[in-house]
Design a protein around this motif. Structure first.
Motif, PDB file in Angstrom:
ATOM      1  N   ASN A  61      72.759  38.594   0.897  1.00 29.61           N
ATOM      2  CA  ASN A  61      72.321  37.249   0.507  1.00 29.61           C
ATOM      3  C   ASN A  61      71.600  37.241  -0.833  1.00 29.61           C
ATOM      4  O   ASN A  61      70.946  36.270  -1.192  1.00 29.61           O
ATOM      5  CB  ASN A  61      71.394  36.666   1.583  1.00 29.61           C
ATOM      6  N   GLN A  62      71.734  38.337  -1.579  1.00 29.31           N
ATOM      7  CA  GLN A  62      71.021  38.459  -2.845  1.00 29.31           C
ATOM      8  C   GLN A  62      71.952  38.235  -4.038  1.00 29.31           C
ATOM      9  O   GLN A  62      73.073  38.746  -4.073  1.00 29.31           O
ATOM     10  CB  GLN A  62      70.385  39.855  -2.970  1.00 29.31           C
ATOM     11  N   GLN A  63      71.479  37.483  -5.016  1.00 33.40           N
ATOM     12  CA  GLN A  63      72.200  37.353  -6.272  1.00 33.40           C
ATOM     13  C   GLN A  63      72.062  38.655  -7.058  1.00 33.40           C
ATOM     14  O   GLN A  63      70.965  39.200  -7.196  1.00 33.40           O
ATOM     15  CB  GLN A  63      71.617  36.199  -7.091  1.00 33.40           C
ATOM     16  N   VAL A  64      73.177  39.159  -7.576  1.00 33.51           N
ATOM     17  CA  VAL A  64      73.198  40.450  -8.267  1.00 33.51           C
ATOM     18  C   VAL A  64      73.932  40.301  -9.599  1.00 33.51           C
ATOM     19  O   VAL A  64      74.953  39.621  -9.686  1.00 33.51           O
ATOM     20  CB  VAL A  64      73.886  41.531  -7.394  1.00 33.51           C
ATOM     21  N   ILE A  65      73.397  40.960 -10.620  1.00 35.02           N
ATOM     22  CA  ILE A  65      74.054  41.046 -11.920  1.00 35.02           C
ATOM     23  C   ILE A  65      74.464  42.494 -12.162  1.00 35.02           C
ATOM     24  O   ILE A  65      73.645  43.409 -11.990  1.00 35.02           O
ATOM     25  CB  ILE A  65      73.129  40.590 -13.063  1.00 35.02           C
ATOM     26  N   LEU A  66      75.707  42.708 -12.558  1.00 37.16           N
ATOM     27  CA  LEU A  66      76.191  44.028 -12.949  1.00 37.16           C
ATOM     28  C   LEU A  66      76.360  44.050 -14.461  1.00 37.16           C
ATOM     29  O   LEU A  66      77.038  43.190 -15.022  1.00 37.16           O
ATOM     30  CB  LEU A  66      77.532  44.341 -12.277  1.00 37.16           C
TER      31      LEU A  66
ATOM     32  N   CYS B   5      61.105  46.564 -18.293  1.00 40.35           N
ATOM     33  CA  CYS B   5      60.539  46.237 -16.989  1.00 40.35           C
ATOM     34  C   CYS B   5      59.011  46.277 -17.013  1.00 40.35           C
ATOM     35  O   CYS B   5      58.354  45.466 -16.357  1.00 40.35           O
ATOM     36  CB  CYS B   5      61.068  47.204 -15.937  1.00 40.35           C
ATOM     37  N   HIS B   6      58.451  47.203 -17.762  1.00 43.43           N
ATOM     38  CA  HIS B   6      56.993  47.297 -17.861  1.00 43.43           C
ATOM     39  C   HIS B   6      56.418  46.028 -18.486  1.00 43.43           C
ATOM     40  O   HIS B   6      55.413  45.485 -17.996  1.00 43.43           O
ATOM     41  CB  HIS B   6      56.604  48.514 -18.698  1.00 43.43           C
ATOM     42  N   ILE B   7      57.041  45.552 -19.546  1.00 44.17           N
ATOM     43  CA  ILE B   7      56.566  44.347 -20.211  1.00 44.17           C
ATOM     44  C   ILE B   7      56.655  43.131 -19.280  1.00 44.17           C
ATOM     45  O   ILE B   7      55.745  42.306 -19.217  1.00 44.17           O
ATOM     46  CB  ILE B   7      57.371  44.091 -21.494  1.00 44.17           C
ATOM     47  N   ALA B   8      57.754  43.050 -18.527  1.00 46.02           N
ATOM     48  CA  ALA B   8      57.987  41.894 -17.662  1.00 46.02           C
ATOM     49  C   ALA B   8      57.383  42.060 -16.273  1.00 46.02           C
ATOM     50  O   ALA B   8      57.457  41.134 -15.454  1.00 46.02           O
ATOM     51  CB  ALA B   8      59.487  41.643 -17.539  1.00 46.02           C
ATOM     52  N   LYS B   9      56.816  43.250 -15.990  1.00 45.42           N
ATOM     53  CA  LYS B   9      56.237  43.539 -14.673  1.00 45.42           C
ATOM     54  C   LYS B   9      57.288  43.414 -13.562  1.00 45.42           C
ATOM     55  O   LYS B   9      57.053  42.827 -12.497  1.00 45.42           O
ATOM     56  CB  LYS B   9      55.030  42.642 -14.384  1.00 45.42           C
ATOM     57  N   VAL B  10      58.448  43.970 -13.829  1.00 43.66           N
ATOM     58  CA  VAL B  10      59.547  44.008 -12.860  1.00 43.66           C
ATOM     59  C   VAL B  10      59.767  45.458 -12.438  1.00 43.66           C
ATOM     60  O   VAL B  10      59.876  46.344 -13.293  1.00 43.66           O
ATOM     61  CB  VAL B  10      60.847  43.442 -13.483  1.00 43.66           C
ATOM     62  N   PRO B  11      59.828  45.758 -11.144  1.00 39.73           N
ATOM     63  CA  PRO B  11      60.045  47.142 -10.711  1.00 39.73           C
ATOM     64  C   PRO B  11      61.457  47.629 -11.033  1.00 39.73           C
ATOM     65  O   PRO B  11      62.401  46.841 -11.141  1.00 39.73           O
ATOM     66  CB  PRO B  11      59.810  47.096  -9.193  1.00 39.73           C
ATOM     67  N   TYR B  12      61.580  48.947 -11.184  1.00 37.13           N
ATOM     68  CA  TYR B  12      62.867  49.554 -11.506  1.00 37.13           C
ATOM     69  C   TYR B  12      63.008  50.821 -10.669  1.00 37.13           C
ATOM     70  O   TYR B  12      62.037  51.373 -10.128  1.00 37.13           O
ATOM     71  CB  TYR B  12      62.921  49.971 -12.988  1.00 37.13           C
ATOM     72  N   ILE B  13      64.231  51.307 -10.568  1.00 34.57           N
ATOM     73  CA  ILE B  13      64.471  52.641 -10.021  1.00 34.57           C
ATOM     74  C   ILE B  13      65.782  53.164 -10.600  1.00 34.57           C
ATOM     75  O   ILE B  13      66.756  52.421 -10.740  1.00 34.57           O
ATOM     76  CB  ILE B  13      64.511  52.650  -8.477  1.00 34.57           C
ATOM     77  N   ALA B  14      65.788  54.429 -10.997  1.00 31.70           N
ATOM     78  CA  ALA B  14      67.008  55.091 -11.461  1.00 31.70           C
ATOM     79  C   ALA B  14      67.546  55.954 -10.329  1.00 31.70           C
ATOM     80  O   ALA B  14      66.799  56.737  -9.732  1.00 31.70           O
ATOM     81  CB  ALA B  14      66.725  55.949 -12.693  1.00 31.70           C
ATOM     82  N   VAL B  15      68.824  55.796 -10.023  1.00 27.52           N
ATOM     83  CA  VAL B  15      69.484  56.601  -8.985  1.00 27.52           C
ATOM     84  C   VAL B  15      70.788  57.090  -9.586  1.00 27.52           C
ATOM     85  O   VAL B  15      71.781  56.357  -9.642  1.00 27.52           O
ATOM     86  CB  VAL B  15      69.747  55.784  -7.704  1.00 27.52           C
TER      87      VAL B  15
ATOM     88  N   TYR C 203      67.270  35.271 -16.450  1.00 26.82           N
ATOM     89  CA  TYR C 203      67.432  35.122 -15.011  1.00 26.82           C
ATOM     90  C   TYR C 203      66.136  35.549 -14.303  1.00 26.82           C
ATOM     91  O   TYR C 203      65.318  36.271 -14.866  1.00 26.82           O
ATOM     92  CB  TYR C 203      68.600  35.971 -14.505  1.00 26.82           C
ATOM     93  N   PHE C 204      65.982  35.141 -13.073  1.00 26.61           N
ATOM     94  CA  PHE C 204      64.805  35.530 -12.297  1.00 26.61           C
ATOM     95  C   PHE C 204      65.079  36.883 -11.634  1.00 26.61           C
ATOM     96  O   PHE C 204      65.493  36.973 -10.481  1.00 26.61           O
ATOM     97  CB  PHE C 204      64.473  34.468 -11.249  1.00 26.61           C
ATOM     98  N   VAL C 205      64.884  37.942 -12.397  1.00 24.53           N
ATOM     99  CA  VAL C 205      65.169  39.299 -11.912  1.00 24.53           C
ATOM    100  C   VAL C 205      63.939  39.864 -11.210  1.00 24.53           C
ATOM    101  O   VAL C 205      62.833  39.850 -11.758  1.00 24.53           O
ATOM    102  CB  VAL C 205      65.588  40.214 -13.083  1.00 24.53           C
ATOM    103  N   ILE C 206      64.138  40.373  -9.997  1.00 24.59           N
ATOM    104  CA  ILE C 206      63.022  40.930  -9.221  1.00 24.59           C
ATOM    105  C   ILE C 206      63.067  42.453  -9.128  1.00 24.59           C
ATOM    106  O   ILE C 206      62.090  43.081  -8.729  1.00 24.59           O
ATOM    107  CB  ILE C 206      62.979  40.336  -7.800  1.00 24.59           C
TER     108      ILE C 206
END
Length: 244
Positions: free
Chosen positions: A40-45, A189-199, A66-69
């Motif tokens: 149910n999540q909006q996703v951008i590739l 992400c740091h500037i926008a305070k949005v969490p990230y993860i590299a996998v 966009y409202f990226v979380i």
């Protein structure tokens, strides 16, 4: 909205296969992005993104529009030591910018941008869900890693000599991998305070030649990474696991 960013189209193919209601848009008249839903999540590739210069630009633009979380960085990486083997999955614990040296200009350490932290840490809640998903499904071998990210491809030991001292690379000795995109993502992400993860999947050890078998193995492991990330997206839809 969740952003999944890769370098090559191969990096995001799995997510295309499970995305619904997909449509394309173009940014900067250069990059095609795909927007749709996973669970149910909006996703951008986003893909065809090379170097941290471009990953910072593209990530910042998408976060702003966009409202990226949450941002996932996927693809392949290389390892420095024998802690990782080719085909294993490296889940980011922290990211350090590997080609920054402003020590003589500002009160910073090697690898640190002025006014920024030296290490960009992955949010533990997100990391825990990814690691649990990998463990429960008996996917490929995986470990947490320190990512050293730069705009150069570290294909030889000589290229990392500037950051190497007494067996340590920028203060870290074990579970170190290299890539060319996560650093720029972390800055945005740091500037926008949005969490990230590299996998990412380990392609080879620094200094080794890339061979077809290694790359085919990486492509096979992309499905494992994809399933773990899709599971995490599902968990985000069911639980409030992202905190600012």
């Amino acid at each position: 909205m969740i952003l999944i960013l890769g370098s090559t189209h191969d990096d995001i193919l799995y997510f295309e296969s499970v995305m619904t209601e997909r449509h394309e848009e173009t940014i900067f008249d250069m990059y095609k992005i795909e927007i749709g839903k996973i669970f149910n999540q909006q996703v951008i590739l986003a893909y065809d993104i090379y170097t941290s210069y471009m990953s910072a630009l593209v990530t910042n633009y998408i976060i702003s529009k966009y409202f990226v979380i949450l941002v996932f960085v996927v693809g392949k990486c290389v390892t420095y030591n024998t802690d990782f083997k080719a085909g294993e999955i490296a889940v980011s614990k922290r990211v350090i910018i590997g080609d920054v040296d402003q020590v003589l200009e500002a009160n910073v350490r090697l690898g640190q941008l002025p006014h920024f932290p030296r290490s960009f840490y992955t949010q533990e809640d997100i990391s825990d869900v990814i690691l649990t998903s990998l463990e429960k499904r008996s996917f490929s071998n995986f470990q947490t890693a320190t990512y050293i990210s730069a705009n150069v491809i570290y294909d030889s030991v000589e290229k990392i000599e500037h950051a190497y001292s007494d067996g340590f690379i920028l203060g870290h000795k074990s579970n170190v991998v290299f890539d060319c995109t996560s650093g720029g993502v972390c800055i945005a992400c740091h500037i926008a305070k949005v969490p990230y993860i590299a996998v990412k999947v380990v392609l080879k050890k620094v200094g080794e030649k890339t061979n077809v078998d290694n790359y085919i193995n990486v492509l096979k492991k992309y499905a494992d990474v994809g399933k773990a990330i899709v599971t995490t997206i599902g968990e985000i839809g069911r639980n409030e696991i992202i905190r600012s």
